[in-house]
Write an enzyme that holds these catalytic residues in place. Structure first.
Site, PDB file in Angstrom:
ATOM      1  N   LYS A 109       0.803  -1.277  -0.048  1.00 19.03           N
ATOM      2  CA  LYS A 109       0.052  -0.075   0.168  1.00 19.03           C
ATOM      3  C   LYS A 109       0.874   1.381   0.089  1.00 19.03           C
ATOM      4  O   LYS A 109       2.074   1.154   0.203  1.00 19.03           O
ATOM      5  CB  LYS A 109      -0.903  -0.010   1.065  1.00 19.03           C
ATOM      6  CG  LYS A 109      -1.931  -1.168   1.126  1.00 19.03           C
ATOM      7  CD  LYS A 109      -2.984  -1.027   0.004  1.00 19.03           C
ATOM      8  CE  LYS A 109      -3.771  -2.587  -0.376  1.00 19.03           C
ATOM      9  NZ  LYS A 109      -4.497  -3.034   0.481  1.00 19.03           N
TER      10      LYS A 109
HETATM   11  C1  LIG Z   1      -5.461  -4.073   0.651  1.00 22.24           C
HETATM   12  C2  LIG Z   1      -6.867  -3.916   0.950  1.00 22.24           C
HETATM   13  C3  LIG Z   1      -7.701  -4.093   2.168  1.00 22.24           C
HETATM   14  C4  LIG Z   1      -7.344  -4.553   3.392  1.00 22.24           C
HETATM   15  O1  LIG Z   1      -5.977  -4.235   3.732  1.00 22.24           O
HETATM   16  P1  LIG Z   1      -5.602  -5.053   5.097  1.00 22.24           P
HETATM   17  O2  LIG Z   1      -4.544  -3.990   5.666  1.00 22.24           O
HETATM   18  O3  LIG Z   1      -4.546  -6.025   4.173  1.00 22.24           O
HETATM   19  O4  LIG Z   1      -6.488  -5.476   5.754  1.00 22.24           O
HETATM   20  C5  LIG Z   1      -9.297  -3.380   2.094  1.00 22.24           C
HETATM   21  N1  LIG Z   1      -9.528  -2.970   1.226  1.00 22.24           N
HETATM   22  C6  LIG Z   1      -8.849  -2.847  -0.240  1.00 22.24           C
HETATM   23  C7  LIG Z   1      -9.652  -2.149  -1.233  1.00 22.24           C
HETATM   24  C8  LIG Z   1      -7.727  -3.145  -0.324  1.00 22.24           C
HETATM   25  O5  LIG Z   1      -7.106  -3.076  -1.379  1.00 22.24           O
END
Ligand SMILES: *Cc1c(COP(=O)(O)O)cnc(C)c1O
Length: 394
Positions: free
Chosen positions: A193
């Site tokens: 991310k």
């Molecule tokens: C990555 C992601 C999540 C979950 O994030 P985590 O921190 O891995 O739980 C939720 N929604 C979207 C759209 C994502 O891309």
């Protein structure tokens, strides 16, 4: 043997975390402090995050965005019989948290241009049982929260923003995460991310009741404040359990990395934006549909750069991605929409009628690498590879 041994081209990975010596130093410092779980650094990270967002919001650090979304819905009282609207075009986490609470996900279509939740579909899907809606700022393009609120027809529906892609992003109601237009916002610090703590997440909210409940529920339902009310002097070993909570706290080692990453969030966005702008200018003449930019005065986080093959050419997506790999460039797909998955099918048996845009568009979409650590030569290599493969295949 390297995975791309058949080519002399260097490899461009799909994504890499932009972490270095400063993050390593901060993590080591946390370790040396002797306090490795949630403690003063996590508190400091929350404080800095709230300051970054502005608007007087409260922040609750958690160990994933999935945890944050779960806590937000729990704090809103979502439960059996309630409906929660989610877009089809998202990661499974957005919808699974609805099922954690035995509520019903109502999966709706996305907008052809933005690929964000379609407000007309929302207006059609909303019922007396709709308790909440989870818009996703897909790829980092902010959802228009004013239009979304309008589509709810004056009903008392909570908005929980899935901002896993949207740090930092600015939409029609300002910086994502400090908007009075929603009830809570959740960011992800997963490895790929826009900022990372390895695993982690943050909820922001301007509702004190949601922040308070989430803080209790992220750590076993333990409420030290409740105990305080009944004792004038609280011994350090005292605590009271008020609900069967969860284990969703963020540790200090992760938070230490997060503090460094947050300080670099804007500079990393600038880099991703310049990569995205370069792609837009260099690929504009190809028969590919390129992603839209954010509106005037808004900011796109550019977590993803999603291109779409021409209509009728979606069958070539697999070949397109393999050819890119042969040229040393790893691409990906975001997302295989909910309605295509074994588990979620039961919630949209009539996907073809209900989700025409998502069904058609998702088959021709693929994601090009865009991450702040990319070098100029990697960016050029991606452009050259896309041009070559598009010439051959499209
Ligand atoms: C990555 C992601 C999540 C979950 O994030 P985590 O921190 O891995 O739980 C939720 N929604 C979207 C759209 C994502 O891309």
């Amino acid at each position: 043997m390297s995975p791309n041994h058949t080519t002399e081209q260097p490899h461009v990975p799909f994504a890499l975390p932009d972490v270095g010596e400063d993050e390593a130093e901060a993590a080591a410092h946390a370790v040396r402090s002797g306090w490795v779980t949630s403690g003063p650094i996590m508190k400091e990270f929350e404080r800095e995050f709230a300051e970054f967002l502005g608007g007087g919001v409260e922040t609750v650090a958690v160990n994933s965005a999935t945890a944050g979304l779960h806590l937000a819905l729990e704090a809103l009282g979502v439960g059996p019989g309630d409906e929660v609207i989610v877009p089809d075009w998202t990661f499974t986490a957005t919808a699974e948290v609805v099922r954690y609470l035995d509520a019903t996900p109502v999966i709706v279509d996305v907008d052809q241009t933005s690929l964000n939740i379609n407000t007309e579909s929302v207006a059609e899907a909303v019922t007396d049982n709709t308790k909440a809606i989870i818009p996703v700022h897909f790829a980092g393009l902010p959802v228009d929260l004013k239009a979304l609120r309008a589509s709810l027809g004056g009903r008392n529906v909570a908005i929980v923003e899935d901002a896993a892609h949207a740090l930092p992003a600015v939409g029609s109601t300002g910086l994502v995460g400090n908007s009075r237009a929603s009830d809570a916002t959740v960011f992800s610090f997963y490895a790929t991310k826009t900022i990372t703590t390895g695993e982690g997440g943050m909820m922001s909210t301007d509702r004190a009741d949601i922040a308070e409940r989430a803080r209790v529920m992220r750590l076993h339902g333990i409420n030290r404040d409740a105990f305080d009310r009944y004792t004038s002097k609280k011994p350090s070993w005292a605590y009271d359990v008020v609900a069967p909570g969860f284990k969703y706290n963020l540790g200090d080692i992760a938070a230490a990395i997060g503090r460094v990453q947050l300080a670099r969030a804007c500079e990393m966005q600038v880099r991703r934006q310049s990569i995205a702008e370069y792609y837009l200018s260099e690929l504009g003449d190809l028969p590919l549909q390129l992603p839209v930019q954010a509106g005037e005065g808004e900011l796109h986080a550019w977590h993803l750069f999603v291109v779409r093959l021409p209509v009728g050419q979606q069958i070539r997506r697999k070949a397109f991605i393999s050819k890119m790999a042969e040229l040393g460039v790893s691409c990906s797909v975001h997302f295989i929409p909910l309605h295509c998955h074994t588990y979620w099918k039961q919630f949209v048996p009539d996907a073809a009628q209900r989700l025409p845009v998502s069904a058609a568009e998702s088959e021709r979409a693929l994601s090009l690498p865009v991450f702040s650590k990319m070098t100029d030569s990697q960016v050029t290599q991606v452009v050259e590879a896309v041009r070559k493969v598009a010439e051959e295949l499209v």
